[in-house]
Design a protein around this motif. Structure first.
Motif, PDB file in Angstrom:
ATOM      1  N   MET A   1       0.831  -1.195   0.000  1.00  7.33           N
ATOM      2  CA  MET A   1       0.000   0.000   0.000  1.00  7.33           C
ATOM      3  C   MET A   1       0.869   1.250   0.000  1.00  7.33           C
ATOM      4  SD  MET A   1      -3.171  -0.640   2.616  1.00  7.33           S
ATOM      5  CE  MET A   1      -4.483  -1.805   2.250  1.00  7.33           C
ATOM      6  N   GLY A   2       0.357   2.302  -0.609  1.00  6.24           N
ATOM      7  CA  GLY A   2       1.058   3.576  -0.570  1.00  6.24           C
ATOM      8  C   GLY A   2       1.095   4.145   0.831  1.00  6.24           C
ATOM      9  N   LEU A   3       0.026   3.915   1.596  1.00  2.00           N
ATOM     10  CA  LEU A   3      -0.051   4.337   2.988  1.00  2.00           C
ATOM     11  C   LEU A   3      -0.243   3.103   3.851  1.00  2.00           C
ATOM     12  CD1 LEU A   3      -2.470   7.395   2.752  1.00  2.00           C
ATOM     13  CD2 LEU A   3      -0.012   7.465   3.138  1.00  2.00           C
ATOM     14  N   PRO A   4       0.220   3.129   5.101  1.00  2.00           N
ATOM     15  CA  PRO A   4       0.003   1.983   5.980  1.00  2.00           C
ATOM     16  C   PRO A   4      -1.466   1.851   6.338  1.00  2.00           C
ATOM     17  CG  PRO A   4       0.901   3.814   7.224  1.00  2.00           C
ATOM     18  CD  PRO A   4       0.934   4.224   5.782  1.00  2.00           C
ATOM     19  N   ASN A   5      -1.912   0.632   6.532  1.00  2.00           N
ATOM     20  CA  ASN A   5      -3.286   0.383   6.962  1.00  2.00           C
ATOM     21  C   ASN A   5      -3.355   0.586   8.472  1.00  2.00           C
ATOM     22  OD1 ASN A   5      -5.746  -0.631   7.735  1.00  2.00           O
ATOM     23  ND2 ASN A   5      -5.677  -2.404   6.388  1.00  2.00           N
ATOM     24  N   PRO A   6      -3.991   1.663   8.945  1.00  2.86           N
ATOM     25  CA  PRO A   6      -4.015   1.921  10.389  1.00  2.86           C
ATOM     26  C   PRO A   6      -5.019   1.059  11.139  1.00  2.86           C
ATOM     27  CG  PRO A   6      -5.211   3.639   9.228  1.00  2.86           C
ATOM     28  CD  PRO A   6      -4.647   2.728   8.178  1.00  2.86           C
ATOM     29  N   CYS A   7      -5.833   0.297  10.415  1.00  4.85           N
ATOM     30  CA  CYS A   7      -6.860  -0.533  11.074  1.00  4.85           C
ATOM     31  C   CYS A   7      -6.984  -1.849  10.312  1.00  4.85           C
ATOM     32  CB  CYS A   7      -8.200   0.201  11.097  1.00  4.85           C
ATOM     33  SG  CYS A   7      -8.662   0.906   9.481  1.00  4.85           S
ATOM     34  N   PRO A   8      -5.950  -2.687  10.304  1.00  4.72           N
ATOM     35  CA  PRO A   8      -5.921  -3.874   9.443  1.00  4.72           C
ATOM     36  C   PRO A   8      -7.036  -4.865   9.684  1.00  4.72           C
ATOM     37  CG  PRO A   8      -4.157  -3.931  11.072  1.00  4.72           C
ATOM     38  CD  PRO A   8      -4.754  -2.570  11.138  1.00  4.72           C
ATOM     39  N   ASP A   9      -7.674  -4.835  10.829  1.00  2.00           N
ATOM     40  CA  ASP A   9      -8.726  -5.812  11.120  1.00  2.00           C
ATOM     41  C   ASP A   9     -10.096  -5.173  11.316  1.00  2.00           C
ATOM     42  OD1 ASP A   9      -6.865  -7.975  11.176  1.00  2.00           O
ATOM     43  OD2 ASP A   9      -6.245  -7.332  13.171  1.00  2.00           O
ATOM     44  N   ASP A  10     -10.210  -3.897  10.998  1.00  2.00           N
ATOM     45  CA  ASP A  10     -11.469  -3.214  11.323  1.00  2.00           C
ATOM     46  C   ASP A  10     -11.746  -2.094  10.322  1.00  2.00           C
ATOM     47  OD1 ASP A  10     -13.774  -2.781  12.799  1.00  2.00           O
ATOM     48  OD2 ASP A  10     -12.831  -1.313  14.112  1.00  2.00           O
ATOM     49  N   TYR A  11     -11.879  -2.459   9.043  1.00  2.00           N
ATOM     50  CA  TYR A  11     -12.148  -1.447   8.034  1.00  2.00           C
ATOM     51  C   TYR A  11     -13.363  -1.832   7.204  1.00  2.00           C
ATOM     52  CZ  TYR A  11      -9.356  -4.584   4.996  1.00  2.00           C
ATOM     53  OH  TYR A  11      -8.855  -5.659   4.313  1.00  2.00           O
ATOM     54  N   SER A  12     -13.879  -0.868   6.460  1.00  2.00           N
ATOM     55  CA  SER A  12     -15.094  -1.070   5.688  1.00  2.00           C
ATOM     56  C   SER A  12     -14.839  -0.755   4.219  1.00  2.00           C
ATOM     57  CB  SER A  12     -16.221  -0.192   6.234  1.00  2.00           C
ATOM     58  OG  SER A  12     -15.821   1.162   6.246  1.00  2.00           O
ATOM     59  N   PHE A  13     -15.796  -1.157   3.373  1.00  2.00           N
ATOM     60  CA  PHE A  13     -15.677  -1.031   1.929  1.00  2.00           C
ATOM     61  C   PHE A  13     -16.783  -0.121   1.403  1.00  2.00           C
ATOM     62  CE2 PHE A  13     -14.077  -5.061   3.336  1.00  2.00           C
ATOM     63  CZ  PHE A  13     -12.991  -5.361   2.542  1.00  2.00           C
ATOM     64  N   ARG A  14     -16.403   0.820   0.554  1.00  2.00           N
ATOM     65  CA  ARG A  14     -17.403   1.613  -0.164  1.00  2.00           C
ATOM     66  C   ARG A  14     -17.164   1.446  -1.662  1.00  2.00           C
ATOM     67  NH1 ARG A  14     -20.981   5.838   0.783  1.00  2.00           N
ATOM     68  NH2 ARG A  14     -20.218   6.190   2.900  1.00  2.00           N
ATOM     69  N   PHE A  15     -18.192   1.000  -2.364  1.00  2.00           N
ATOM     70  CA  PHE A  15     -18.135   0.816  -3.805  1.00  2.00           C
ATOM     71  C   PHE A  15     -18.723   2.062  -4.467  1.00  2.00           C
ATOM     72  CE2 PHE A  15     -18.069  -3.291  -1.875  1.00  2.00           C
ATOM     73  CZ  PHE A  15     -17.398  -4.149  -2.730  1.00  2.00           C
ATOM     74  N   VAL A  16     -17.954   2.676  -5.382  1.00  2.00           N
ATOM     75  CA  VAL A  16     -18.384   3.923  -6.008  1.00  2.00           C
ATOM     76  C   VAL A  16     -18.460   3.743  -7.521  1.00  2.00           C
ATOM     77  CG1 VAL A  16     -17.883   6.369  -6.341  1.00  2.00           C
ATOM     78  CG2 VAL A  16     -17.301   5.264  -4.169  1.00  2.00           C
ATOM     79  N   VAL A  17     -19.596   4.102  -8.096  1.00  2.00           N
ATOM     80  CA  VAL A  17     -19.790   4.060  -9.546  1.00  2.00           C
ATOM     81  C   VAL A  17     -19.353   5.398 -10.136  1.00  2.00           C
ATOM     82  CG1 VAL A  17     -21.471   3.792 -11.405  1.00  2.00           C
ATOM     83  CG2 VAL A  17     -21.702   2.436  -9.299  1.00  2.00           C
ATOM     84  N   ARG A  18     -18.488   5.352 -11.137  1.00  2.00           N
ATOM     85  CA  ARG A  18     -17.969   6.577 -11.766  1.00  2.00           C
ATOM     86  C   ARG A  18     -18.153   6.492 -13.283  1.00  2.00           C
ATOM     87  NH1 ARG A  18     -12.872   7.454 -11.833  1.00  2.00           N
ATOM     88  NH2 ARG A  18     -12.847   9.718 -11.606  1.00  2.00           N
ATOM     89  N   PRO A  19     -19.316   6.901 -13.797  1.00  2.00           N
ATOM     90  CA  PRO A  19     -19.508   6.910 -15.256  1.00  2.00           C
ATOM     91  C   PRO A  19     -18.809   8.119 -15.871  1.00  2.00           C
ATOM     92  CG  PRO A  19     -21.606   7.057 -14.037  1.00  2.00           C
ATOM     93  CD  PRO A  19     -20.508   7.371 -13.092  1.00  2.00           C
ATOM     94  N   GLU A  20     -18.231   7.943 -17.018  1.00  2.00           N
ATOM     95  CA  GLU A  20     -17.627   9.068 -17.739  1.00  2.00           C
ATOM     96  C   GLU A  20     -17.754   8.834 -19.237  1.00  2.00           C
ATOM     97  OE1 GLU A  20     -12.935   8.197 -17.771  1.00  2.00           O
ATOM     98  OE2 GLU A  20     -13.769   8.303 -15.735  1.00  2.00           O
ATOM     99  N   TYR A  21     -17.912   9.930 -19.969  1.00  2.00           N
ATOM    100  CA  TYR A  21     -17.981   9.827 -21.423  1.00  2.00           C
ATOM    101  C   TYR A  21     -16.628   9.391 -21.968  1.00  2.00           C
ATOM    102  CZ  TYR A  21     -22.525  12.177 -21.807  1.00  2.00           C
ATOM    103  OH  TYR A  21     -23.862  12.503 -21.732  1.00  2.00           O
ATOM    104  N   ILE A  22     -16.663   8.561 -22.993  1.00  2.00           N
ATOM    105  CA  ILE A  22     -15.436   8.089 -23.631  1.00  2.00           C
ATOM    106  C   ILE A  22     -14.960   9.155 -24.624  1.00  2.00           C
ATOM    107  CG2 ILE A  22     -14.417   6.319 -25.097  1.00  2.00           C
ATOM    108  CD1 ILE A  22     -16.462   4.369 -23.981  1.00  2.00           C
TER     109      ILE A  22
END
Length: 566
Positions: free
Chosen positions: A545-566
């Motif tokens: 990782m570029g940054l250390p994981n400060p909470c290796p056993d207690d993190y959450s996931f956010r999925f983000v949709v990013r549409p863009e014109y080609i």
């Protein structure tokens, strides 16, 4: 500018080859280092390193002041109690220290008064111990080691310490010239560093260094001989400054990396803002980029903090040009910028205000909020009426015209069409459950909180609002879970984000550059952002990782949709 030195130190080892967190065995042993031998990291028998081996401390004169020094040296908040009489077992080897007399403010145990190394009338039945406060924050006295040595380091270090045959003087003074230090060093050593421009005719060198950094000059000069140095949070900025002045780029990079590892540790953002300004001052582009990336990922939290109103114009300008800003939506960012401009008042000129407002991507502001903006009567809107009206017009065009009509303008203003990472509920999904359920339920037979479905518009433009795309977000924690969905996984956890329905209908016009955001559940800070490749995102480990994981056993996931014109 006053630098806020609030940086909480992670204990790690740096070598020319790699950086390793909490790597006790690989750390080069240093004179005067202490350790605790016991069942818990925060308590145990005290041992000190001297003359190439570890030894114990006699409990004669062993009181709370001595325990405080040990605990602070190890990076704990303080001491709870002392434990005399070999409570943590009898050590072996020499008893290095006896009749200790500390004030409690020393930075290391060996700085306290004692009989002398190895001078004692004690036995190992009297080995001293301590109980330190575990704490959730590591204090500022912990150290990491920079070791770029190639050999002869110990001998060259002794040469510096003794000063035998020195033929060159370095005068260190602060800008007021009220304080001055003089060091006698060896010209041949300095000539290894071409940035210093030392020639055969040179006899001395005078450098201006802030007085607060004077205590660290000797250690820095010794590094020029040995390529080895211990760095603590109290010395890091000074050593970085000295490396900048003397042109020692390798050490500057190593200490700069230390700053990066400290980024997640301050939720007030004062540290990060100070780091950026310091990076600008020293022209450390890597440090600037690392700080900007972290602040971009945590932009929502930065905006809501008191520090937001204090950041400089050039820092705001750099942030607003980025596409990795994580914010609710573009209107949220515009409102935050307007508030910042109002707080700055006369500090920011009208031209600077316009320059920042031009970084706002009006085209990507939700159309209903665009509509509301035209009725604003704020002073800022009045002062920059033409800029706002142009932005509103282009925003309405973006929402009303088909892509074929605006394609020709894309090359000239491509960043205006490029979304940031918008976390509005309409475009993102949050998965907080990272526990494995047994037995594992397949989605056809039961419920799994780590597999969720939602829908989004095909694109932010009003033309596509009625065209929905279905998305399924999945987090797999085991090979069995992946196998149940007919896929192979080799590292865990792994995330999968799959679009269904109308997604392929717009493949020639719209692409989806979706993102996965990892954030701590307790601290809420974002520490990693990753894109999806073939709908999959393998979560990297700490070392990659570029940054250390400060909470290796207690993190959450956010999925983000990013549409863009080609």
């Amino acid at each position: 500018m006053v630098m806020y030195i609030l940086w909480t130190l992670l204990f790690f080892h740096v070598s020319a080859q790699r950086w390793t967190l909490f790597d006790e065995e690989s750390k080069p042993k240093r004179e005067g280092r202490v350790r605790l031998v016991g069942d818990l990291p925060s308590s145990g028998r005290v041992e000190v390193y001297h003359d190439g081996q570890w030894g114990t401390v006699c409990d004669d004169g062993w009181e709370l002041a001595e325990a405080q020094v040990v605990c602070h040296q190890l990076g704990f908040p303080g001491a709870i109690s002392v434990t005399p009489g070999g409570q943590y077992g009898e050590g072996s080897g020499p008893i290095w220290l006896d009749d200790m007399n500390c004030k409690g403010s020393e930075s290391s145990l060996s700085e306290c008064c004692f009989k002398g190394w190895g001078v004692t009338d004690c036995s190992h039945k009297e080995d001293a111990g301590v109980v330190c406060e575990p704490g959730s924050n590591i204090t500022s006295d912990r150290q990491f080691s920079v070791d770029n040595s190639l050999g002869l380091s110990d001998d060259l270090g002794l040469l510096f310490d003794r000063g035998d045959g020195c033929d060159f003087r370095i005068n260190v003074q602060d800008t007021s010239e009220e304080s001055e230090l003089t060091f006698c060093v060896h010209k041949m050593i300095l000539m290894i560093y071409p940035e210093l421009n030392i020639t055969n005719n040179s006899r001395n060198l005078t450098v201006n260094v802030s007085q607060t950094c004077h205590p660290h000059v000797s250690a820095f000069l010794r590094y020029l001989y040995t390529r080895q140095i211990d760095v603590s949070i109290t010395s890091a900025q000074c050593l970085h400054q000295l490396s900048f002045i003397f042109g020692v780029k390798k050490l500057m990079e190593d200490v700069g990396r230390a700053f990066t590892l400290l980024l997640p540790e301050d939720n007030t953002f004062r540290t990060q803002v100070s780091m950026y300004e310091y990076g600008v001052h020293t022209r450390d582009l890597v440090l600037q980029e690392n700080v900007l990336q972290y602040l971009s990922w945590n932009c929502e939290f930065l905006i809501s903090s008191p520090v937001w109103s204090t950041i400089s114009f050039h820092m705001m300008d750099a942030l607003l040009q980025r596409s990795d800003l994580i914010v609710n939506d573009e209107a949220f960012l515009l409102e935050a910028l307007e508030r910042w401009i109002q707080d700055k008042g006369d500090e920011i000129s009208s031209d600077q205000q316009a320059s920042l407002l031009n970084h706002i991507r009006f085209l990507l502001i939700p159309v209903d909020k665009l509509y509301e903006m035209q009725f604003s009567s704020s002073v800022l809107h009045q002062n920059h009426e033409k800029l706002y009206l142009t932005g509103l017009l282009r925003g309405f065009q973006f929402n009303a015209l088909p892509f074929s009509k605006i394609r020709n303008q894309m090359d000239n203003m491509s960043s205006e069409y490029l979304p940031r990472i918008y976390t509005e509920d309409e475009w993102s999904l949050f998965i907080n459950d990272t526990t494995i359920n047994y037995p594992y339920y397949h989605y056809n037979y039961g419920q799994n909180n780590r597999i969720q479905t939602f829908s989004t518009p095909a694109h932010p433009s009003a033309l596509y609002r009625a065209q929905n795309v279905q998305w399924q977000a999945q987090v797999f924690l085991s090979a069995q879970e992946c196998s149940n969905y007919g896929i192979s996984c080799y590292s865990f956890p792994v995330a999968r984000f799959v679009g269904y329905g109308n997604q392929n209908m717009y493949a020639s016009t719209i692409r989806y550059s979706n993102r996965l955001i990892l954030s701590c559940k307790t601290k809420n800070n974002v520490f990693h952002v990753q894109d999806f490749k073939n709908d999959m995102a393998v979560i990297p480990n700490n070392s990659s990782m570029g940054l250390p994981n400060p909470c290796p056993d207690d993190y959450s996931f956010r999925f983000v949709v990013r549409p863009e014109y080609i």
